[in-house]
Motif scaffolding. Structure first.
Motif, PDB file in Angstrom:
ATOM      1  N   SER A 296     -52.555  23.782  11.932  1.00 15.70           N
ATOM      2  CA  SER A 296     -52.252  23.291  13.275  1.00 15.70           C
ATOM      3  C   SER A 296     -50.749  23.108  13.439  1.00 15.70           C
ATOM      4  CB  SER A 296     -52.964  21.960  13.533  1.00 15.70           C
ATOM      5  OG  SER A 296     -54.368  22.124  13.448  1.00 15.70           O
TER       6      SER A 296
ATOM      7  N   CYS B 138     -62.290  30.242  14.095  1.00  9.39           N
ATOM      8  CA  CYS B 138     -61.635  29.828  12.852  1.00  9.39           C
ATOM      9  C   CYS B 138     -62.169  28.489  12.348  1.00  9.39           C
ATOM     10  CB  CYS B 138     -60.126  29.744  13.064  1.00  9.39           C
ATOM     11  SG  CYS B 138     -59.322  31.341  13.325  1.00  9.39           S
ATOM     12  N   LYS B 139     -62.411  27.571  13.264  1.00 10.40           N
ATOM     13  CA  LYS B 139     -62.898  26.254  12.863  1.00 10.40           C
ATOM     14  C   LYS B 139     -64.328  26.316  12.329  1.00 10.40           C
ATOM     15  CE  LYS B 139     -59.935  23.444  15.848  1.00 10.40           C
ATOM     16  NZ  LYS B 139     -59.874  22.514  17.009  1.00 10.40           N
TER      17      LYS B 139
ATOM     18  N   ALA C 199     -54.946  30.568   8.417  1.00  4.32           N
ATOM     19  CA  ALA C 199     -54.786  31.188   9.731  1.00  4.32           C
ATOM     20  C   ALA C 199     -53.903  30.294  10.590  1.00  4.32           C
ATOM     21  CB  ALA C 199     -56.145  31.382  10.400  1.00  4.32           C
TER      22      ALA C 199
ATOM     23  N   LEU D 225     -57.330  26.617   9.036  1.00  3.89           N
ATOM     24  CA  LEU D 225     -56.541  26.798  10.249  1.00  3.89           C
ATOM     25  C   LEU D 225     -55.393  25.798  10.247  1.00  3.89           C
ATOM     26  CD1 LEU D 225     -56.179  28.205  12.987  1.00  3.89           C
ATOM     27  CD2 LEU D 225     -57.680  26.457  13.984  1.00  3.89           C
TER      28      LEU D 225
ATOM     29  N   LEU E 277     -52.753  35.699  16.249  1.00  3.65           N
ATOM     30  CA  LEU E 277     -53.442  34.977  15.183  1.00  3.65           C
ATOM     31  C   LEU E 277     -53.119  35.682  13.870  1.00  3.65           C
ATOM     32  CD1 LEU E 277     -55.422  32.882  14.081  1.00  3.65           C
ATOM     33  CD2 LEU E 277     -57.304  34.406  14.755  1.00  3.65           C
TER      34      LEU E 277
ATOM     35  N   GLU F 212     -59.807  30.138  18.171  1.00  2.46           N
ATOM     36  CA  GLU F 212     -59.715  28.854  17.472  1.00  2.46           C
ATOM     37  C   GLU F 212     -61.100  28.333  17.106  1.00  2.46           C
ATOM     38  OE1 GLU F 212     -57.713  24.416  18.066  1.00  2.46           O
ATOM     39  OE2 GLU F 212     -57.305  26.030  19.498  1.00  2.46           O
TER      40      GLU F 212
END
Length: 261
Positions: A53, A43-44, A73, A51, A87, A40
């Motif tokens: 949520s 990705c951020k 993602a 990404l 993922l 995570e």
């Protein structure tokens, strides 16, 4: 950073690049909670990624980003409270409905598709000529692009047989030489277990997975939407504690003495 973490991040970067270059969906194996935290953060930090949520109701938004050049993602484990998740990377043109069941997509739960499977005794829809109610509900199966599937393992003795544990199932699966990353959550039932796996190993399990411990198993491959997550019993308690110390709270909630809490 440990060597395993570096390998994980390199694998994630490779999957992202494959998605971007080949314009096709890619995914990792199942990640545990620590691995997910690393993924995570990766990705951020990557501005070329969007990404998605998970919403409080367990669904994902389906934004239209065609023409943006960005890769989407998301972490998906088969159901809202999944601990182990893969993922998944999706190219900009892709629609979530090509990869996730409608129940996992915000606003798509009521879609009617020819692939929906009729199930009896769910929702009354019409009255028959004799006055009785015809009850039919539609279950929307996961699309072909979904990388996960479900193995339903039934113990030979049914509900009355010895109840196997999570350790029994996981140990017997890994005893077949299957890597942990290919296995998602294992949800125990009274008559067996629902085992979420990567779709690519489902046929292998159907042929080779015969026992957990000394208990014979009967397997079937099922759609991920047929997952039985069980019933969660929630009890609400009200009490007064001397202070908000953890031992006071645990003692109150579980009816234990402070020394045991």
């Amino acid at each position: 950073m440990e060597k395993e973490d570096k390998i994980l991040l390199a694998t994630i970067e490779d999957k992202r690049r494959q998605c971007e270059i080949r314009y096709a969906a890619t995914n990792t194996v199942f990640l545990d909670m620590r691995q997910r935290a690393l993924a995570e953060a990766f990705c951020k930090a990557d501005r070329s990624l969007m990404l998605l949520s998970e919403r409080p109701d367990g669904t994902y938004e389906n934004p239209d980003i065609a023409g943006s050049g960005r890769v989407r993602a998301l972490f998906y484990g088969g159901y809202a409270d999944a601990e182990r998740r893969a993922l998944i990377f999706l190219p900009e043109y892709a629609d979530l409905t090509d990869f996730l069941p409608p129940a996992s997509i915000a606003g798509a739960q009521n879609l009617e598709t020819p692939a929906a499977k009729p199930q009896k005794n769910k929702v009354p829809t019409a009255n028959m000529q004799d006055g009785s109610a015809q009850t039919v509900a539609f279950q929307h199966p996961a699309p072909e692009g979904c990388p996960l599937t479900l193995i339903k393992a039934h113990t030979a003795g049914g509900i009355g047989a010895k109840k196997l544990t999570h350790r029994d199932y996981l140990g017997s699966l890994m005893g077949l030489g299957i890597k942990r990353g290919m296995i998602g959550d294992i949800i125990i039932r009274d008559d067996g277990a629902d085992i979420i796996v990567m779709k690519e190993i489902a046929d292998f399990l159907l042929i080779n997975y015969e026992k957990a411990g000394r208990t014979n198993l009967k397997l079937e491959i099922a759609d991920i939407t047929e997952l039985n997550t069980g019933i969660v019993n929630i009890e609400e308690k009200h009490d007064t504690v001397a202070s908000l110390r953890l031992d006071n709270l645990v003692s109150s909630v579980f009816s234990l003495s402070r020394s045991r809490a």
